[in-house]
Design an enzyme around this catalytic site. Structure first.
Site, PDB file in Angstrom:
ATOM      1  N   TYR A 179      34.388  35.193  45.840  1.00 45.87           N
ATOM      2  CA  TYR A 179      34.260  34.408  45.190  1.00 45.87           C
ATOM      3  C   TYR A 179      33.264  33.303  45.719  1.00 45.87           C
ATOM      4  O   TYR A 179      32.374  33.275  46.371  1.00 45.87           O
ATOM      5  CB  TYR A 179      35.378  33.182  44.870  1.00 45.87           C
ATOM      6  CG  TYR A 179      36.204  34.219  44.441  1.00 45.87           C
ATOM      7  CD1 TYR A 179      36.042  34.818  42.878  1.00 45.87           C
ATOM      8  CD2 TYR A 179      37.356  33.963  44.549  1.00 45.87           C
ATOM      9  CE1 TYR A 179      36.877  35.628  42.326  1.00 45.87           C
ATOM     10  CE2 TYR A 179      38.251  35.192  44.486  1.00 45.87           C
ATOM     11  CZ  TYR A 179      38.112  36.420  42.475  1.00 45.87           C
ATOM     12  OH  TYR A 179      39.406  36.870  42.265  1.00 45.87           O
ATOM     13  N   GLY A 316      53.360  36.354  49.045  1.00 44.20           N
ATOM     14  CA  GLY A 316      52.501  36.471  47.628  1.00 44.20           C
ATOM     15  C   GLY A 316      53.548  37.247  46.180  1.00 44.20           C
ATOM     16  O   GLY A 316      54.631  36.329  46.103  1.00 44.20           O
ATOM     17  N   ARG A 317      53.506  38.529  46.119  1.00 43.30           N
ATOM     18  CA  ARG A 317      54.111  39.409  45.296  1.00 43.30           C
ATOM     19  C   ARG A 317      55.619  39.033  45.751  1.00 43.30           C
ATOM     20  O   ARG A 317      55.684  38.928  44.665  1.00 43.30           O
ATOM     21  CB  ARG A 317      53.093  40.564  45.629  1.00 43.30           C
ATOM     22  CG  ARG A 317      51.870  40.806  44.624  1.00 43.30           C
ATOM     23  CD  ARG A 317      51.435  42.338  44.831  1.00 43.30           C
ATOM     24  NE  ARG A 317      49.933  42.418  43.609  1.00 43.30           N
ATOM     25  CZ  ARG A 317      49.540  43.848  44.066  1.00 43.30           C
ATOM     26  NH1 ARG A 317      50.556  44.697  44.352  1.00 43.30           N
ATOM     27  NH2 ARG A 317      48.724  42.734  43.381  1.00 43.30           N
TER      28      ARG A 317
END
Length: 347
Positions: A179, A316-317
């Site tokens: 990004y 995370g997941r």
């Protein structure tokens, strides 16, 4: 053994985490049409307050930073009020929370903000199309001017102040994963020949200006940063990138941030120009608080912390699939396996 995960950790003089398990930032695309956090988001984060620290999903600092549908913002009064409802709930449930501040740079798309340009360091486009909206192909960005860079720096600082107004305990600046800030740090995306390109010092300049502006606004003890020295997402690798991070990481260490967070999807990935894993490279250069992430389990994360590979573990997941992740790990209860179908709702 996972006992080390349940030790308190002093992040700064005013903030001690109750354990070393962080909820990683997870883009869910569930904000409303005005990019305001919803009641479902409030409940979603509130159910995960047993984490030592929650890092919010990536949250855009201004309209032209948007690259995905329904990602929340932190630049309007309504968005700030929406996040205040989230942080109030997390705090009421005993948790702590940082906002992740985001501008997607060349991964943005004018469809979302009805603008004319996509901004990035250089006129170097990424291939492909917008996730969840594949009909939108990426555009060649307009290189940002010096004046536009100054405004971006100011907007990051304002977003940090907005985050504190919204009740967050601090911010993590998103400087990773291809990004905007990361685009300045890699030769694949930064072809500039001015004071923001070419040499390691110049390529690191924008990242450090953003960090310094945020520190000036909210303090170094409430400022963190995520970085990806290994190019792996919307970014081609270049051996010269290591020189940029060899310059950047010691400079960040001098600023005594709340923490530095490895930006990687899978920390088993190795990068030749880094001499191995991204986390190992960062640890060799940066010696303050480091957050590891990337396909670790509680067990392998505990082993890594014990071996001093990093200090805190971001999950995370598994946190998507298990709102009670911390309690399950502590009691050694089985975890629900993550599946992509879980992305369509907030539970």
């Amino acid at each position: 053994m996972t006992d080390i995960l349940f030790q308190p950790y002093t992040l700064n003089p005013t903030l001690t985490l109750k354990n070393r398990i962080l909820m990683a930032p997870l883009t869910r695309c569930m904000a409303d049409a005005d990019l305001v956090p919803t009641q479902a988001m409030t409940e979603y984060y509130g159910r995960r307050a047993e984490a030592g620290l929650i890092i919010s999903e990536a949250t855009i600092i201004r309209a032209d930073g948007q690259g995905y549908p329904n990602t929340p913002g932190l630049f309007t009064p309504e968005q700030i009020a929406g996040w205040r409802r989230v942080t109030d709930t997390v705090h009421a449930n005993g948790g702590k929370m940082f906002a992740q501040l985001w501008h997607t740079g060349r991964v943005a798309h004018p469809h979302f903000y009805h603008g004319e340009h996509v901004l990035a360091p250089s006129a170097e486009a990424v291939e492909g199309s917008v996730p969840r909206m594949r009909e939108l192909t990426y555009q060649v960005p307009k290189p940002v001017t010096k004046q536009e860079i100054e405004q971006l720096v100011a907007d990051y600082a304002q977003a940090a102040a907005n985050a504190i107004d919204a009740g967050f305990d601090g911010v993590e600046i998103h400087g990773a994963n291809g990004y905007l800030i990361d685009q300045f740090l890699h030769h694949d995306s930064n072809k500039r020949t001015d004071q923001y390109g070419g040499s390691p010092e110049n390529m690191a300049r924008f990242a450090l200006e953003v960090v310094d502006a945020v520190i000036d606004r909210i303090g170094n003890d409430r400022t963190a940063l995520r970085v990806s020295p290994g190019a792996y997402f919307n970014m081609a690798a270049d051996d010269r990138d290591r020189d940029v991070f060899d310059y950047l990481l010691p400079a960040l260490e001098q600023r005594d941030l709340a923490f530095l967070h490895v930006g990687i999807f899978d920390d088993a990935m190795e990068f030749g120009y880094l001499g191995g894993r991204a986390s190992s490279y960062i640890r060799s250069v940066y010696h303050n608080t480091l957050v590891g992430v990337g396909s670790y389990t509680a067990e392998t994360g505990s082993e890594a912390i014990t071996a001093n590979k990093f200090d805190l573990l971001a999950i995370g997941r598994p946190f998507i699939a298990n709102p009670d992740y911390v309690a399950k790990v502590k009691s050694k209860a089985p975890l629900v396996a993550y599946s992509d179908e879980m992305l369509t709702s907030l539970v």
